[in-house]
Design an enzyme around this catalytic site. Structure first.
Site, PDB file in Angstrom:
ATOM      1  N   GLY A 323       0.821  -1.199   0.000  1.00 19.02           N
ATOM      2  CA  GLY A 323       0.000   0.000   0.000  1.00 19.02           C
ATOM      3  C   GLY A 323       0.860   1.256   0.000  1.00 19.02           C
ATOM      4  O   GLY A 323       1.958   1.299  -0.555  1.00 19.02           O
ATOM      5  N   SER A 324       0.379   2.291   0.681  1.00 15.56           N
ATOM      6  CA  SER A 324       1.051   3.591   0.634  1.00 15.56           C
ATOM      7  C   SER A 324       2.379   3.632   1.388  1.00 15.56           C
ATOM      8  O   SER A 324       3.113   4.617   1.278  1.00 15.56           O
ATOM      9  CB  SER A 324       0.113   4.670   1.192  1.00 15.56           C
ATOM     10  OG  SER A 324      -0.996   4.841   0.331  1.00 15.56           O
ATOM     11  N   THR A 325       2.704   2.599   2.149  1.00 19.56           N
ATOM     12  CA  THR A 325       4.029   2.577   2.776  1.00 19.56           C
ATOM     13  C   THR A 325       5.127   2.465   1.712  1.00 19.56           C
ATOM     14  O   THR A 325       6.299   2.720   2.002  1.00 19.56           O
ATOM     15  CB  THR A 325       4.164   1.405   3.765  1.00 19.56           C
ATOM     16  OG1 THR A 325       4.002   0.166   3.061  1.00 19.56           O
ATOM     17  CG2 THR A 325       3.123   1.500   4.869  1.00 19.56           C
TER      18      THR A 325
END
Length: 626
Positions: A323-325
């Protein structure tokens, strides 16, 4: 007369010849026999004396004491505990069935136990003891001793078994020991000792030879049928080496307890400078002692059929879309390819590519975004644009440098590599050409991209330590062998990240937690000087259809658990002098900011509160301030 006399003389001569032949044959046979006796009793005397001695003297191995496993402060994590066992000698028992019936009134013996005992008795000499039961309590031992008159042939012996004081809290790290299988035999005679245990998982397996030690031996005199007559000598074995881990047991226990409230989750806490893993937890877990004593078929079935996979160490082998990590990796790649952090992209809430529309998580859009704000508010459109400019190869190259798409080399079994897809990978494995839209969604950590929680922690550590490819490890020292932590620090190569790259990303991660528009602002650390920086992530496990988007996306809490998004967070602390990093993944937890970030906050507070490093040394980022 003369004729009769002649015949008599001929008979005498014939008899004499026969007597001489027979006598010569006897002399020859006696000579051969004498020569053979001389050969055996004089020439071969020493050889046969040794053979006779070997038949009389039997050498028997004794199992060594297994080495302890301790945490960084010497807290025992795996130890040896006295194990009382009861044996039965058939020739001393008047009636085996009656003795077993009497014994069953003191200790539990089921039909399976009885069948095994009789099977072993039938295959051994009557004077050889057969194990009936082990792990007896002191009360059971006492009752057997009191009733010894009614239990002829029953003998209680004291041995050792492996004990794990912290059970499920450490099961995925320490592992367990188990019986030696055919595949485990290496020619080492100690492995063939009855009841001998070797490491089957975790640190017990990784350092089995060091923990195992060297066997002792006992010389005993036996008779012709193998019965022991007396002990001649005894040499004690060498105990195994003690293995010291990098774990802080207090922190490990805290992390495990903090995750218990989730159905399935994992977390890693690391020292970013040394690579020492201070805590690593995966829930649900299991009891390693059950493997030591031997699992029943029902227990084994319940473990392997559990849909939450308690036997899997999700921290190192669970694979999730990051995801956005993953946006920090794309940011590093952009700056390396001459896209400055100040460059802006307009986010209207979506981006069109061909006939497909790619949405930002914020339906109305974020407006104009630079890199700092794109990380702080987790703008998807900004990273769609970056991916179009960079291409998949540039993103994949930076991802691999930061630890993705490969095992990072932790000293635990079962680590998985995750996946960093490329055009060549898709063509070779799926047989289809890469699509432009796949580059866009990989930039926000979706699509084919997969990462483990450990890789997320390693990525964050490599940012925090200024670009050193530190290798995570849980072994700190092996007694009398080597210091692993020092070795790892010396072997950490430089990744070639520029100070501007590192500083820009860490400043934005600081803003994620400590400014009002940051996606983890509600989970920030309020304690002055202990603040954390980080990045939230929400990993979709289902595709949102156009009709659902038009009518309103169903909230995670209104979906079945299996269809909810994964919640992720990576963080570091303290912001002003970064040292510790953590990653948290909550399967089907929902939002990273609302679920995973509060857990990471609590873990980083506890890590700093315990501060196992004492007075923290200067941060490696000090040079970046210049």
């Amino acid at each position: 007369m003369s004729r009769a006399r002649t015949e008599e003389q001929n008979r005498q001569k014939s008899f004499t010849r026969r007597a001489l032949l027979l006598g010569g044959a006897k002399v020859g046979l006696l000579s051969v026999l004498g020569a053979r006796l001389y050969y055996l009793q004089v020439i071969e005397a020493e050889r046969y004396r040794m053979l006779a001695e070997d038949n009389r003297i039997s050498m028997r191995l004794s199992a060594p004491r297994r080495g302890r496993i301790v945490d960084r402060d010497g807290v025992p994590l795996a130890v040896n505990r006295q194990n009382y066992q009861v044996h039965l000698v058939a020739e001393q028992a008047r009636n085996v069935d009656e003795t077993l019936n009497a014994l069953a009134r003191i200790i539990p013996l089921d039909n399976e136990d009885r069948a095994r005992i009789k099977r072993e008795l039938s295959g051994r000499r009557s004077f050889v003891p057969v194990r009936v039961k082990e792990n007896l309590t002191w009360d059971q031992v006492s009752r057997i001793a009191v009733n010894s008159v009614e239990l002829p042939g029953v003998v209680v012996e004291a041995g050792q078994s492996r004990h794990y004081p912290y059970g499920p809290t450490l099961a995925h790290i320490v592992g367990y020991v188990g019986a030696v299988s055919e595949q485990d035999l290496t020619g080492d005679p100690v492995l063939e000792l009855p009841g001998f245990r070797i490491g089957k998982n975790g640190i017990e397996k990784v350092h089995d030879e060091a923990l195992r030690g060297r066997a002792g031996n006992t010389q005993v005199e036996v008779n012709a049928v193998g019965r022991v007559m007396q002990q001649i000598s005894r040499v004690e074995g060498e105990p195994g080496h003690e293995v010291e881990l990098t774990l802080d047991m207090g922190l490990q226990n805290y992390v495990h307890q903090r995750l218990i409230g989730e159905r399935s989750a994992s977390a890693v806490v690391m020292d970013a400078v040394t690579g020492s893993v201070m805590a690593l937890a995966s829930v649900p877990s299991y009891d390693p002692s059950a493997f030591t004593r031997g699992l029943s078929s029902d227990e084994w079935r319940s473990l392997i059929e559990d849909p939450l996979a308690p036997l899997t160490n999700k921290a190192i082998s669970g694979q999730y879309a990051p995801g956005s990590t993953f946006k920090m990796v794309v940011s590093l790649a952009a700056m390396e390819n001459h896209i400055g952090p100040q460059e802006e992209v307009y986010c209207p809430g979506h981006m069109d590519l061909g006939n497909h529309r790619f949405h930002c998580w914020k339906r109305g859009g974020h407006g104009r975004m630079d890199m700092y704000n794109a990380i702080r508010q987790s703008c998807d459109v900004y990273y769609y644009e970056m991916s179009k400019r960079l291409g998949i190869d540039a993103i994949a190259s930076m991802a691999r440098r930061m630890g993705f798409g490969q095992t990072v080399g932790i000293d635990l079994p079962g680590e998985r590599s995750g996946l960093v897809p490329t055009e060549d990978w898709k063509l070779a494995n799926i047989g289809e050409r890469w699509q432009g839209g796949e580059t866009l969604i990989q930039a926000i950590g979706q699509g084919y991209m997969l990462a483990t929680p450990l890789q997320l922690a390693v990525m964050t550590a490599r940012l925090v330590n200024g670009g050193k490819a530190i290798r995570p490890h849980v072994t700190r020292r092996i007694e009398g062998v080597k210091n692993v932590t020092e070795q790892v620090r010396e072997e950490s190569p430089d990744l070639g990240l520029l100070p501007l790259q590192v500083r820009s990303v860490l400043d934005a991660m600081d803003a994620v937690c400590n400014t009002q528009r940051g996606t983890a602002y509600s989970a920030r650390i309020h304690l002055p000087g202990w603040e954390m920086g980080g990045k939230t992530g929400t990993s979709q496990v289902r595709r949102i259809s156009a009709s659902e988007r038009a009518s309103g996306i169903v909230r995670n809490e209104d979906l079945p658990w299996r269809r909810r998004d994964h919640a992720l967070f990576v963080g570091y602390a303290p912001v002003q002098d970064p040292r510790y990093v953590c990653s948290v993944v909550v399967e089907h937890g929902g939002g990273g900011g609302s679920v995973a970030a509060p857990i990471a906050r609590d873990l980083l507070i506890e890590t700093q509160r315990r501060d196992p490093m004492g007075i923290m040394p200067p941060s490696p980022l000090a040079s970046l301030e210049e």
